[in-house]
Scaffold this motif. Structure first.
Motif: not given
Length: 142
Positions: A68-72, A79-87, A91-96
């Protein structure tokens, strides 16, 4: 002499009977210990199976959130929204990944620890894995 021999024979029979009873008690105690250890391994194995299911569930949950964050991230334009969504995606992928890793490790441990062979018959030799470390041993029950 005959009476003395009979007394000695009776004493020897009593001593042999006491020794046999003590031996039977030891065998029963060893069998009870084996049953207890087997049950303990089964409970541990089932608990690890539960941890495996929980790990897979956590991995799936965070994987879906990462997607979902990747879709966002893909929909973001500044750029700021892209950076936040990338982070957030990372982090969600690492937890997965951690959840799936814990689930996989727990599933393998549960399978390895579950007692697979039936209880041995008295007097039967069997080869088993050592419970504390690596190696093999021979166990003989009487």
């Amino acid at each position: 002499e005959a009476a003395e021999a009979q007394r000695r024979a009776a004493a020897e029979r009593e001593a042999a009977q006491r020794a046999e009873e003590a031996s039977q008690l030891q065998l029963q105690a060893a069998y009870d210990d084996a049953l207890t250890a087997r049950r303990r391994m089964q409970v541990t194995s089932f608990a690890l199976g539960g941890v495996a299911v929980a790990g897979a569930s956590v991995g799936t949950l965070f994987g879906l959130q990462s997607r979902s964050a990747r879709t966002t991230f893909n929909a973001a334009t500044d750029p700021e929204t892209k950076r936040t969504a990338a982070d957030l995606t990372r982090s969600k992928a690492l937890l997965a990944d951690i959840g799936f890793g814990v689930g996989l490790a727990s599933a393998v441990a549960a399978i390895l620890l579950y007692p697979k062979e039936p209880l041995p018959e008295p007097g039967e030799a069997r080869v088993t894995l050592a419970p504390h470390g690596a190696g093999a041993g021979v166990e003989v029950s009487f």
